[in-house]
Enzyme design. Structure first.
Site, PDB file in Angstrom:
ATOM      1  N   ASP A 172     -20.973  21.424-170.451  1.00 37.48           N
ATOM      2  CA  ASP A 172     -20.963  20.115-169.804  1.00 37.48           C
ATOM      3  C   ASP A 172     -22.331  19.432-169.915  1.00 37.48           C
ATOM      4  OD1 ASP A 172     -19.293  18.404-167.962  1.00 37.48           O
ATOM      5  OD2 ASP A 172     -21.007  18.703-166.635  1.00 37.48           O
ATOM      6  N   GLU A 196     -23.705  38.265-179.636  1.00 31.62           N
ATOM      7  CA  GLU A 196     -23.402  39.653-179.262  1.00 31.62           C
ATOM      8  C   GLU A 196     -21.902  39.833-179.009  1.00 31.62           C
ATOM      9  OE1 GLU A 196     -25.729  41.075-175.930  1.00 31.62           O
ATOM     10  OE2 GLU A 196     -27.449  39.897-176.640  1.00 31.62           O
TER      11      GLU A 196
END
Ligand code: GLC
Length: 535
Positions: free
Chosen positions: A200, A253
Protein backbone atom coordinates in the site's frame (compact mmCIF):
# COMPACT_ATOMS: atom_id res chain seq x y z
CA UNK A 1 11.03 -20.47 -16.35
CA UNK A 2 10.05 -16.95 -15.42
CA UNK A 3 8.43 -16.29 -12.09
CA UNK A 4 4.70 -17.03 -12.18
CA UNK A 5 3.85 -13.45 -11.26
CA UNK A 6 5.14 -12.10 -14.58
CA UNK A 7 2.08 -13.29 -16.47
CA UNK A 8 -0.44 -13.98 -13.70
CA UNK A 9 -4.03 -12.84 -13.55
CA UNK A 10 -4.70 -11.78 -9.98
CA UNK A 11 -8.19 -11.31 -8.58
CA UNK A 12 -8.63 -8.66 -5.91
CA UNK A 13 -10.97 -9.67 -3.10
CA UNK A 14 -12.28 -6.84 -0.96
CA UNK A 15 -13.11 -8.78 2.23
CA UNK A 16 -15.71 -6.34 3.59
CA UNK A 17 -17.84 -6.77 0.49
CA UNK A 18 -17.19 -10.25 -0.84
CA UNK A 19 -19.34 -12.73 1.07
CA UNK A 20 -20.62 -12.69 4.65
CA UNK A 21 -21.51 -15.87 6.48
CA UNK A 22 -23.42 -13.66 8.94
CA UNK A 23 -23.74 -9.99 9.82
CA UNK A 24 -23.42 -7.13 7.37
CA UNK A 25 -19.68 -7.25 6.65
CA UNK A 26 -17.96 -9.91 4.56
CA UNK A 27 -15.66 -12.37 6.34
CA UNK A 28 -12.83 -14.84 5.72
CA UNK A 29 -15.02 -17.99 5.92
CA UNK A 30 -17.22 -16.33 3.29
CA UNK A 31 -14.22 -15.92 1.00
CA UNK A 32 -13.11 -19.50 1.60
CA UNK A 33 -16.59 -20.69 0.61
CA UNK A 34 -16.18 -18.85 -2.69
CA UNK A 35 -12.69 -20.04 -3.57
CA UNK A 36 -14.10 -22.64 -5.98
CA UNK A 37 -15.85 -19.83 -7.82
CA UNK A 38 -12.58 -17.87 -7.96
CA UNK A 39 -10.65 -20.88 -9.23
CA UNK A 40 -13.31 -21.49 -11.89
CA UNK A 41 -12.80 -17.98 -13.22
CA UNK A 42 -9.38 -19.11 -14.33
CA UNK A 43 -7.22 -16.70 -12.33
CA UNK A 44 -3.87 -17.61 -10.81
CA UNK A 45 -4.04 -15.82 -7.49
CA UNK A 46 -6.13 -13.67 -5.23
CA UNK A 47 -5.10 -10.51 -3.46
CA UNK A 48 -6.90 -9.80 -0.21
CA UNK A 49 -7.37 -6.19 0.87
CA UNK A 50 -6.70 -5.72 4.63
CA UNK A 51 -8.38 -8.03 7.13
CA UNK A 52 -6.10 -7.04 10.04
CA UNK A 53 -7.20 -5.86 13.44
CA UNK A 54 -8.39 -2.34 12.82
CA UNK A 55 -10.89 0.25 14.01
CA UNK A 56 -12.00 0.40 10.34
CA UNK A 57 -11.71 4.16 10.01
CA UNK A 58 -10.40 3.67 6.47
CA UNK A 59 -12.02 0.30 5.75
CA UNK A 60 -9.11 -1.60 7.30
CA UNK A 61 -6.25 0.44 5.80
CA UNK A 62 -5.81 1.72 9.36
CA UNK A 63 -4.10 -1.27 10.94
CA UNK A 64 -3.92 -1.67 14.72
CA UNK A 65 -2.20 -5.07 14.69
CA UNK A 66 -0.45 -6.36 11.59
CA UNK A 67 -0.23 -9.88 13.01
CA UNK A 68 -3.88 -10.52 13.77
CA UNK A 69 -7.23 -10.81 12.00
CA UNK A 70 -9.98 -8.38 12.97
CA UNK A 71 -12.84 -10.22 14.72
CA UNK A 72 -15.11 -8.65 12.09
CA UNK A 73 -13.49 -10.93 9.52
CA UNK A 74 -12.70 -13.97 11.63
CA UNK A 75 -9.59 -15.43 13.22
CA UNK A 76 -6.04 -16.37 12.31
CA UNK A 77 -7.28 -19.95 12.03
CA UNK A 78 -9.82 -18.80 9.43
CA UNK A 79 -6.96 -17.27 7.48
CA UNK A 80 -4.97 -20.51 7.71
CA UNK A 81 -8.01 -22.40 6.41
CA UNK A 82 -8.39 -19.95 3.54
CA UNK A 83 -4.74 -20.35 2.52
CA UNK A 84 -4.96 -24.14 2.77
CA UNK A 85 -8.09 -24.36 0.62
CA UNK A 86 -6.64 -21.92 -1.95
CA UNK A 87 -3.53 -24.06 -2.12
CA UNK A 88 -5.64 -27.17 -2.83
CA UNK A 89 -7.29 -25.31 -5.70
CA UNK A 90 -3.96 -24.13 -7.11
CA UNK A 91 -4.59 -20.50 -6.18
CA UNK A 92 -1.87 -18.32 -4.68
CA UNK A 93 -2.79 -15.86 -1.91
CA UNK A 94 -1.38 -12.33 -1.89
CA UNK A 95 -2.11 -10.03 1.02
CA UNK A 96 -2.09 -6.28 1.47
CA UNK A 97 0.62 -4.77 3.61
CA UNK A 98 0.21 -1.19 4.83
CA UNK A 99 3.64 0.17 5.77
CA UNK A 100 3.12 3.92 5.37
CA UNK A 101 1.02 4.33 8.50
CA UNK A 102 -0.58 2.53 11.38
CA UNK A 103 -3.93 3.08 13.04
CA UNK A 104 -3.91 5.56 15.91
CA UNK A 105 -4.99 2.55 17.98
CA UNK A 106 -1.74 0.67 17.26
CA UNK A 107 0.31 0.09 20.46
CA UNK A 108 3.17 2.09 19.01
CA UNK A 109 1.05 5.17 18.50
CA UNK A 110 -0.62 4.84 21.89
CA UNK A 111 2.83 4.61 23.44
CA UNK A 112 3.93 7.67 21.46
CA UNK A 113 0.97 9.67 22.72
CA UNK A 114 1.87 8.78 26.30
CA UNK A 115 5.56 9.62 25.85
CA UNK A 116 7.57 12.81 25.90
CA UNK A 117 8.44 14.83 22.81
CA UNK A 118 11.75 13.50 21.48
CA UNK A 119 11.22 10.07 23.05
CA UNK A 120 12.01 6.83 21.28
CA UNK A 121 8.28 6.10 20.98
CA UNK A 122 7.66 9.38 19.16
CA UNK A 123 10.61 8.74 16.83
CA UNK A 124 8.66 5.91 15.20
CA UNK A 125 6.30 8.52 13.76
CA UNK A 126 6.62 12.11 12.54
CA UNK A 127 6.08 14.22 15.65
CA UNK A 128 7.17 17.85 15.34
CA UNK A 129 6.69 21.16 17.13
CA UNK A 130 4.38 23.57 15.39
CA UNK A 131 5.15 26.93 13.88
CA UNK A 132 3.99 30.33 15.06
CA UNK A 133 4.59 31.85 18.51
CA UNK A 134 2.84 29.17 20.50
CA UNK A 135 3.43 26.40 17.99
CA UNK A 136 -0.21 26.72 17.03
CA UNK A 137 0.46 26.34 13.30
CA UNK A 138 1.24 22.97 11.71
CA UNK A 139 4.91 22.21 10.96
CA UNK A 140 4.28 22.33 7.18
CA UNK A 141 1.47 23.38 4.89
CA UNK A 142 0.93 19.84 3.58
CA UNK A 143 -2.57 18.67 2.84
CA UNK A 144 -3.86 15.19 3.54
CA UNK A 145 -4.71 13.12 0.46
CA UNK A 146 -8.15 12.70 2.01
CA UNK A 147 -8.58 16.49 2.36
CA UNK A 148 -7.79 18.91 5.19
CA UNK A 149 -4.41 19.42 6.89
CA UNK A 150 -1.87 16.56 7.04
CA UNK A 151 -1.01 17.35 10.69
CA UNK A 152 -2.98 16.93 13.89
CA UNK A 153 -2.04 18.42 17.26
CA UNK A 154 -1.80 16.36 20.43
CA UNK A 155 -2.52 17.69 23.95
CA UNK A 156 1.12 18.49 24.81
CA UNK A 157 1.30 20.79 21.77
CA UNK A 158 3.26 18.67 19.30
CA UNK A 159 1.85 17.71 15.91
CA UNK A 160 1.98 14.38 14.06
CA UNK A 161 1.94 13.78 10.33
CA UNK A 162 -0.78 11.82 8.55
CA UNK A 163 -0.87 11.86 4.77
CA UNK A 164 -4.29 10.20 4.99
CA UNK A 165 -6.87 10.30 7.81
CA UNK A 166 -5.96 11.69 11.24
CA UNK A 167 -6.45 8.12 12.49
CA UNK A 168 -3.58 6.96 10.21
CA UNK A 169 -0.32 8.45 11.58
CA UNK A 170 2.63 8.11 9.17
CA UNK A 171 5.51 5.91 10.27
CA UNK A 172 9.05 7.25 10.22
CA UNK A 173 10.98 5.00 7.83
CA UNK A 174 14.26 6.73 8.73
CA UNK A 175 14.00 4.74 11.94
CA UNK A 176 15.68 1.28 11.84
CA UNK A 177 13.17 -0.05 14.36
CA UNK A 178 10.35 0.54 11.87
CA UNK A 179 12.30 -1.30 9.17
CA UNK A 180 12.99 -4.27 11.43
CA UNK A 181 9.38 -4.50 12.50
CA UNK A 182 8.11 -4.70 8.95
CA UNK A 183 10.60 -7.34 7.90
CA UNK A 184 9.38 -9.37 10.83
CA UNK A 185 5.74 -8.82 9.76
CA UNK A 186 6.58 -10.01 6.24
CA UNK A 187 8.10 -13.16 7.69
CA UNK A 188 5.10 -13.72 9.95
CA UNK A 189 2.78 -13.98 6.93
CA UNK A 190 5.24 -15.76 4.64
CA UNK A 191 5.63 -18.42 7.32
CA UNK A 192 1.84 -18.80 7.31
CA UNK A 193 1.91 -19.55 3.59
CA UNK A 194 1.11 -16.38 1.65
CA UNK A 195 2.80 -16.02 -1.73
CA UNK A 196 3.37 -12.30 -1.64
CA UNK A 197 2.22 -8.78 -0.85
CA UNK A 198 0.51 -5.85 -2.44
CA UNK A 199 2.28 -2.89 -0.89
CA UNK A 200 0.00 0.00 0.00
CA UNK A 201 1.18 3.54 -0.89
CA UNK A 202 4.58 2.10 -1.82
CA UNK A 203 5.80 5.47 -3.13
CA UNK A 204 5.01 7.37 0.07
CA UNK A 205 7.15 5.83 2.81
CA UNK A 206 10.07 8.27 2.71
CA UNK A 207 9.64 11.96 3.36
CA UNK A 208 12.15 14.74 2.77
CA UNK A 209 13.54 14.96 6.35
CA UNK A 210 13.74 18.77 6.08
CA UNK A 211 9.97 18.82 5.72
CA UNK A 212 9.81 21.71 3.24
CA UNK A 213 6.48 23.38 2.53
CA UNK A 214 4.63 22.06 -0.51
CA UNK A 215 1.21 23.52 -0.97
CA UNK A 216 -0.20 21.38 -3.72
CA UNK A 217 -3.09 19.00 -3.68
CA UNK A 218 -2.37 15.27 -3.75
CA UNK A 219 -5.64 13.87 -4.96
CA UNK A 220 -6.99 10.66 -3.51
CA UNK A 221 -4.82 7.86 -4.85
CA UNK A 222 -3.61 9.72 -7.93
CA UNK A 223 -0.55 11.12 -6.17
CA UNK A 224 0.48 14.41 -7.65
CA UNK A 225 -1.98 15.62 -10.25
CA UNK A 226 -0.52 18.98 -11.20
CA UNK A 227 2.28 18.27 -13.61
CA UNK A 228 3.72 21.76 -13.09
CA UNK A 229 4.05 21.32 -9.31
CA UNK A 230 7.62 20.95 -7.98
CA UNK A 231 8.65 17.44 -6.87
CA UNK A 232 6.67 16.46 -3.82
CA UNK A 233 8.61 16.03 -0.56
CA UNK A 234 6.51 12.99 0.35
CA UNK A 235 5.98 11.06 -2.88
CA UNK A 236 8.34 8.90 -4.89
CA UNK A 237 11.60 9.91 -3.20
CA UNK A 238 14.69 8.14 -4.51
CA UNK A 239 15.46 6.87 -1.02
CA UNK A 240 12.26 4.80 -0.90
CA UNK A 241 13.83 2.13 -3.10
CA UNK A 242 16.31 1.01 -0.44
CA UNK A 243 13.42 -0.30 1.64
CA UNK A 244 12.29 -2.60 -1.14
CA UNK A 245 15.78 -3.85 -1.85
CA UNK A 246 15.82 -5.06 1.74
CA UNK A 247 12.38 -6.62 1.40
CA UNK A 248 13.42 -8.36 -1.81
CA UNK A 249 16.04 -10.32 0.12
CA UNK A 250 13.42 -11.52 2.59
CA UNK A 251 10.97 -12.46 -0.16
CA UNK A 252 13.59 -14.36 -2.11
CA UNK A 253 14.05 -16.70 0.81
CA UNK A 254 10.43 -17.74 0.24
CA UNK A 255 10.21 -17.34 -3.55
CA UNK A 256 7.48 -14.76 -2.86
CA UNK A 257 6.43 -11.72 -4.88
CA UNK A 258 5.40 -8.14 -4.23
CA UNK A 259 3.39 -5.59 -6.17
CA UNK A 260 3.71 -1.83 -5.66
CA UNK A 261 0.76 0.47 -5.32
CA UNK A 262 2.65 3.53 -6.48
CA UNK A 263 0.54 6.31 -7.97
CA UNK A 264 3.46 7.53 -10.03
CA UNK A 265 2.20 8.61 -13.40
CA UNK A 266 5.54 8.94 -15.15
CA UNK A 267 6.28 5.57 -16.79
CA UNK A 268 10.04 5.93 -16.36
CA UNK A 269 9.81 6.79 -12.67
CA UNK A 270 7.32 3.99 -12.13
CA UNK A 271 9.54 1.46 -13.85
CA UNK A 272 12.21 2.02 -11.19
CA UNK A 273 10.02 0.09 -8.74
CA UNK A 274 10.26 -3.05 -10.87
CA UNK A 275 14.02 -3.19 -11.17
CA UNK A 276 15.37 -6.72 -10.70
CA UNK A 277 16.21 -6.24 -7.01
CA UNK A 278 12.89 -4.62 -6.03
CA UNK A 279 9.24 -5.33 -6.91
CA UNK A 280 7.96 -8.05 -9.23
CA UNK A 281 5.02 -5.88 -10.21
CA UNK A 282 3.79 -2.31 -10.06
CA UNK A 283 0.20 -1.44 -10.96
CA UNK A 284 0.08 0.30 -14.30
CA UNK A 285 -2.08 3.23 -13.23
CA UNK A 286 -1.34 5.06 -16.48
CA UNK A 287 -3.41 2.37 -18.19
CA UNK A 288 -6.23 2.68 -15.63
CA UNK A 289 -6.19 6.47 -16.07
CA UNK A 290 -5.95 6.53 -19.84
CA UNK A 291 -8.89 8.06 -21.70
CA UNK A 292 -10.71 5.61 -23.96
CA UNK A 293 -9.33 6.73 -27.33
CA UNK A 294 -7.16 4.82 -29.78
CA UNK A 295 -4.31 7.30 -29.56
CA UNK A 296 -4.28 7.53 -25.74
CA UNK A 297 -4.48 3.77 -25.27
CA UNK A 298 -1.84 3.08 -27.89
CA UNK A 299 0.55 5.65 -26.44
CA UNK A 300 0.06 4.31 -22.90
CA UNK A 301 0.62 0.71 -23.93
CA UNK A 302 3.68 1.54 -25.96
CA UNK A 303 5.35 3.74 -23.38
CA UNK A 304 4.59 1.27 -20.56
CA UNK A 305 6.31 -1.55 -22.43
CA UNK A 306 9.24 0.64 -23.39
CA UNK A 307 9.87 1.91 -19.88
CA UNK A 308 9.61 -1.53 -18.30
CA UNK A 309 11.68 -3.23 -20.98
CA UNK A 310 14.60 -1.05 -19.94
CA UNK A 311 14.56 -2.75 -16.55
CA UNK A 312 13.61 -6.17 -17.99
CA UNK A 313 10.23 -6.15 -16.28
CA UNK A 314 6.76 -6.93 -17.57
CA UNK A 315 3.78 -4.71 -16.96
CA UNK A 316 0.86 -5.22 -14.58
CA UNK A 317 -2.32 -4.10 -16.30
CA UNK A 318 -5.17 -2.84 -14.18
CA UNK A 319 -8.48 -1.13 -14.89
CA UNK A 320 -10.24 -1.15 -11.51
CA UNK A 321 -9.78 -1.43 -7.79
CA UNK A 322 -11.47 -0.41 -4.54
CA UNK A 323 -10.36 3.24 -4.93
CA UNK A 324 -11.79 4.20 -8.33
CA UNK A 325 -15.24 4.41 -9.90
CA UNK A 326 -16.21 1.04 -11.36
CA UNK A 327 -15.18 0.59 -14.98
CA UNK A 328 -18.56 0.32 -16.75
CA UNK A 329 -19.58 3.59 -15.08
CA UNK A 330 -16.29 5.38 -15.75
CA UNK A 331 -16.49 4.32 -19.37
CA UNK A 332 -20.02 5.71 -19.64
CA UNK A 333 -19.05 9.24 -18.59
CA UNK A 334 -18.57 12.06 -21.09
CA UNK A 335 -14.92 12.21 -20.04
CA UNK A 336 -13.24 8.80 -19.78
CA UNK A 337 -10.03 8.13 -17.87
CA UNK A 338 -9.45 7.82 -14.15
CA UNK A 339 -12.76 9.49 -13.38
CA UNK A 340 -13.96 11.45 -10.35
CA UNK A 341 -13.69 10.31 -6.73
CA UNK A 342 -17.26 9.00 -6.60
CA UNK A 343 -20.42 10.00 -8.42
CA UNK A 344 -23.37 11.74 -6.74
CA UNK A 345 -27.02 11.30 -7.71
CA UNK A 346 -27.06 14.98 -8.77
CA UNK A 347 -24.01 14.54 -11.04
CA UNK A 348 -24.44 13.71 -14.72
CA UNK A 349 -25.11 9.96 -14.71
CA UNK A 350 -23.05 7.48 -16.75
CA UNK A 351 -24.51 6.06 -19.96
CA UNK A 352 -24.93 2.48 -18.78
CA UNK A 353 -25.09 0.69 -22.14
CA UNK A 354 -22.21 2.59 -23.66
CA UNK A 355 -20.13 2.09 -20.53
CA UNK A 356 -20.78 -1.63 -20.51
CA UNK A 357 -19.88 -1.99 -24.17
CA UNK A 358 -16.62 -0.11 -23.69
CA UNK A 359 -15.85 -1.91 -20.47
CA UNK A 360 -16.05 -5.31 -22.23
CA UNK A 361 -13.84 -3.97 -25.00
CA UNK A 362 -11.31 -2.66 -22.49
CA UNK A 363 -11.25 -5.97 -20.64
CA UNK A 364 -10.60 -7.95 -23.78
CA UNK A 365 -7.84 -5.50 -24.67
CA UNK A 366 -6.24 -5.84 -21.23
CA UNK A 367 -6.43 -9.63 -21.09
CA UNK A 368 -4.50 -10.06 -24.33
CA UNK A 369 -1.65 -7.80 -23.33
CA UNK A 370 1.51 -9.70 -22.35
CA UNK A 371 2.37 -9.23 -18.70
CA UNK A 372 0.22 -9.70 -15.62
CA UNK A 373 -3.30 -8.37 -15.07
CA UNK A 374 -5.58 -7.57 -12.16
CA UNK A 375 -9.34 -7.95 -11.83
CA UNK A 376 -11.24 -6.35 -8.96
CA UNK A 377 -14.06 -8.47 -7.51
CA UNK A 378 -17.30 -7.77 -9.37
CA UNK A 379 -15.42 -6.68 -12.46
CA UNK A 380 -16.17 -10.13 -13.88
CA UNK A 381 -19.87 -9.38 -13.38
CA UNK A 382 -19.75 -5.98 -15.07
CA UNK A 383 -20.91 -4.32 -11.86
CA UNK A 384 -21.52 -0.59 -12.19
CA UNK A 385 -20.79 2.07 -9.58
CA UNK A 386 -23.52 2.84 -7.04
CA UNK A 387 -24.15 6.43 -8.13
CA UNK A 388 -27.13 7.25 -5.92
CA UNK A 389 -25.85 6.38 -2.45
CA UNK A 390 -27.53 8.50 0.20
CA UNK A 391 -24.96 10.65 2.06
CA UNK A 392 -25.94 9.14 5.39
CA UNK A 393 -24.79 5.73 4.14
CA UNK A 394 -21.33 6.94 3.13
CA UNK A 395 -18.34 5.67 5.09
CA UNK A 396 -15.27 6.78 3.15
CA UNK A 397 -13.20 9.30 5.16
CA UNK A 398 -12.58 11.27 1.96
CA UNK A 399 -16.27 12.24 1.91
CA UNK A 400 -16.08 13.58 5.47
CA UNK A 401 -12.65 15.20 5.26
CA UNK A 402 -13.52 17.05 2.03
CA UNK A 403 -16.87 18.02 3.60
CA UNK A 404 -18.65 16.35 0.74
CA UNK A 405 -16.45 17.95 -1.92
CA UNK A 406 -15.62 14.42 -3.02
CA UNK A 407 -18.28 11.70 -2.83
CA UNK A 408 -15.65 9.07 -2.09
CA UNK A 409 -15.07 5.44 -2.87
CA UNK A 410 -18.08 3.71 -1.31
CA UNK A 411 -19.84 3.37 -4.67
CA UNK A 412 -17.27 0.85 -5.94
CA UNK A 413 -17.32 -1.15 -2.69
CA UNK A 414 -20.94 -2.33 -2.62
CA UNK A 415 -21.34 -5.94 -1.36
CA UNK A 416 -21.43 -8.44 -4.20
CA UNK A 417 -24.62 -10.04 -5.57
CA UNK A 418 -24.47 -13.84 -5.58
CA UNK A 419 -28.02 -15.16 -5.66
CA UNK A 420 -30.75 -13.07 -7.23
CA UNK A 421 -33.70 -14.17 -5.10
CA UNK A 422 -32.01 -14.16 -1.70
CA UNK A 423 -31.93 -11.30 0.82
CA UNK A 424 -29.11 -8.85 0.05
CA UNK A 425 -28.68 -10.66 -3.26
CA UNK A 426 -27.05 -13.54 -1.39
CA UNK A 427 -24.26 -11.43 0.09
CA UNK A 428 -25.35 -12.17 3.64
CA UNK A 429 -28.46 -13.50 5.34
CA UNK A 430 -28.43 -10.51 7.68
CA UNK A 431 -27.49 -7.24 6.05
CA UNK A 432 -25.15 -5.19 3.93
CA UNK A 433 -22.74 -2.59 5.33
CA UNK A 434 -23.43 -0.38 2.30
CA UNK A 435 -26.89 -0.42 0.71
CA UNK A 436 -27.07 -2.27 -2.61
CA UNK A 437 -28.71 -0.24 -5.39
CA UNK A 438 -31.98 -1.17 -7.12
CA UNK A 439 -31.47 -3.84 -9.75
CA UNK A 440 -28.34 -5.24 -8.06
CA UNK A 441 -29.82 -8.77 -8.15
CA UNK A 442 -29.86 -8.60 -11.96
CA UNK A 443 -26.07 -8.84 -11.83
CA UNK A 444 -26.07 -11.84 -9.49
CA UNK A 445 -23.72 -14.71 -10.21
CA UNK A 446 -26.52 -17.30 -10.43
CA UNK A 447 -28.24 -15.33 -13.20
CA UNK A 448 -25.04 -14.78 -15.12
CA UNK A 449 -23.99 -18.42 -14.94
CA UNK A 450 -27.05 -19.42 -16.96
CA UNK A 451 -26.63 -16.75 -19.61
CA UNK A 452 -24.05 -17.63 -22.28
CA UNK A 453 -23.65 -13.95 -23.18
CA UNK A 454 -23.21 -12.70 -19.61
CA UNK A 455 -20.22 -10.66 -18.52
CA UNK A 456 -19.22 -13.56 -16.27
CA UNK A 457 -19.12 -16.11 -19.07
CA UNK A 458 -17.40 -13.61 -21.35
CA UNK A 459 -14.66 -13.11 -18.72
CA UNK A 460 -14.29 -16.86 -18.19
CA UNK A 461 -13.94 -17.47 -21.92
CA UNK A 462 -11.38 -14.69 -22.27
CA UNK A 463 -9.33 -16.11 -19.41
CA UNK A 464 -9.52 -19.60 -20.89
CA UNK A 465 -8.19 -18.38 -24.25
CA UNK A 466 -5.56 -16.30 -22.52
CA UNK A 467 -4.33 -19.47 -20.85
CA UNK A 468 -4.64 -21.64 -23.97
CA UNK A 469 -2.56 -19.25 -26.09
CA UNK A 470 -0.33 -18.23 -23.19
CA UNK A 471 -1.04 -14.58 -24.03
CA UNK A 472 0.60 -13.29 -20.85
CA UNK A 473 3.98 -14.48 -22.11
CA UNK A 474 3.81 -13.77 -25.83
CA UNK A 475 5.62 -11.14 -27.86
CA UNK A 476 3.44 -8.23 -28.93
CA UNK A 477 3.72 -6.35 -32.22
CA UNK A 478 1.89 -3.09 -32.86
CA UNK A 479 0.51 -2.80 -36.42
CA UNK A 480 -2.11 -0.18 -35.65
CA UNK A 481 -3.42 2.22 -38.24
CA UNK A 482 -5.29 5.45 -37.56
CA UNK A 483 -8.11 5.23 -35.07
CA UNK A 484 -7.97 1.43 -34.69
CA UNK A 485 -5.58 -0.63 -32.58
CA UNK A 486 -4.19 -3.71 -34.27
CA UNK A 487 -1.79 -5.98 -32.38
CA UNK A 488 -0.25 -9.37 -33.00
CA UNK A 489 0.02 -11.26 -29.75
CA UNK A 490 1.74 -14.57 -30.42
CA UNK A 491 -0.50 -16.51 -32.83
CA UNK A 492 -3.48 -14.22 -32.29
CA UNK A 493 -4.41 -10.86 -33.69
CA UNK A 494 -6.34 -8.29 -31.68
CA UNK A 495 -8.27 -5.38 -33.15
CA UNK A 496 -9.79 -2.68 -30.98
CA UNK A 497 -12.12 -0.22 -32.62
CA UNK A 498 -12.99 2.99 -30.80
CA UNK A 499 -15.18 5.48 -32.62
CA UNK A 500 -14.76 3.92 -36.06
CA UNK A 501 -15.98 0.64 -37.47
CA UNK A 502 -13.61 -1.66 -39.28
CA UNK A 503 -13.94 -4.88 -41.25
CA UNK A 504 -12.65 -8.26 -40.11
CA UNK A 505 -9.45 -8.70 -42.17
CA UNK A 506 -9.32 -11.48 -44.71
CA UNK A 507 -7.76 -14.74 -43.59
CA UNK A 508 -8.75 -14.16 -39.96
CA UNK A 509 -11.64 -15.56 -37.99
CA UNK A 510 -13.21 -14.16 -34.83
CA UNK A 511 -12.29 -16.20 -31.76
CA UNK A 512 -13.86 -13.89 -29.20
CA UNK A 513 -15.51 -10.50 -29.44
CA UNK A 514 -16.54 -8.05 -26.75
CA UNK A 515 -19.77 -7.24 -28.64
CA UNK A 516 -21.47 -9.16 -31.47
CA UNK A 517 -19.51 -8.96 -34.72
CA UNK A 518 -20.34 -10.21 -38.23
CA UNK A 519 -18.01 -9.00 -40.97
CA UNK A 520 -17.81 -5.59 -39.39
CA UNK A 521 -16.28 -4.80 -36.03
CA UNK A 522 -18.51 -2.11 -34.58
CA UNK A 523 -17.42 0.89 -32.52
CA UNK A 524 -16.08 0.33 -28.99
CA UNK A 525 -15.40 -3.31 -29.70
CA UNK A 526 -12.39 -5.58 -29.25
CA UNK A 527 -11.93 -8.84 -31.14
CA UNK A 528 -9.42 -11.62 -30.81
CA UNK A 529 -8.76 -13.18 -34.21
CA UNK A 530 -7.15 -16.43 -35.22
CA UNK A 531 -5.85 -17.63 -38.56
CA UNK A 532 -6.52 -21.25 -37.61
CA UNK A 533 -9.34 -22.87 -39.59
CA UNK A 534 -12.55 -23.57 -37.70
CA UNK A 535 -12.24 -26.89 -35.90
C1 GLC B 1 -4.21 3.07 -0.68
C2 GLC B 1 -5.44 2.20 -0.59
C3 GLC B 1 -6.59 3.05 -0.16
C4 GLC B 1 -6.28 3.62 1.20
C5 GLC B 1 -4.96 4.39 1.18
C6 GLC B 1 -4.47 4.67 2.58
O1 GLC B 1 -4.31 4.01 -1.66
O2 GLC B 1 -5.66 1.55 -1.80
O3 GLC B 1 -7.79 2.34 -0.13
O4 GLC B 1 -7.30 4.47 1.62
O5 GLC B 1 -3.95 3.64 0.56
O6 GLC B 1 -4.04 3.50 3.20
Amino acid sequence: MDHWSRSAVIYQVYPRSYKATSGSVGDLPGITAKLDYIAQLGVDALWLSPFYRSPQKDAGYDVADFRDVDPLFGTLEDMDALIARADKLGLKVIIDIVPNHTSDQHVWFQEALNSEPGSRARERYWFRDGRGDGGELPPTDWESVFGGPAWTRVPDGQWYLHLFDASQPDLNWENPEVREEFESILRFWLDRGVSGFRVDVAHGLMKDPDLPDWHHKSWMVSGQDETEAPPAPMWDLDTVHDIYRDWRKVLDEYDAMMCAEAWVMDDERRSLYVRADEFDQCFNFSFLSSPWTASDMQATIRSSYEANARVSATTSWVLSNHDVVRLPSRMGLAKTGKGPNGIYAHDPQPDHDLGLRRSRAAHLLMLALPGSAYLYNGEELGLPEHTTLPDKARQDPTFYRTKGGEGGRDGCRIPLPWVSDKPYAGFSPDGSWLPQPDGWADFAVDRQENDPNSYLNFTRTALAYRAKYDLGRQEIRDESGDGVLDYRVGPLRMIVSFDEETVVPEGWRVLLASSPVDDVIGTDTTVWLTAEPQA
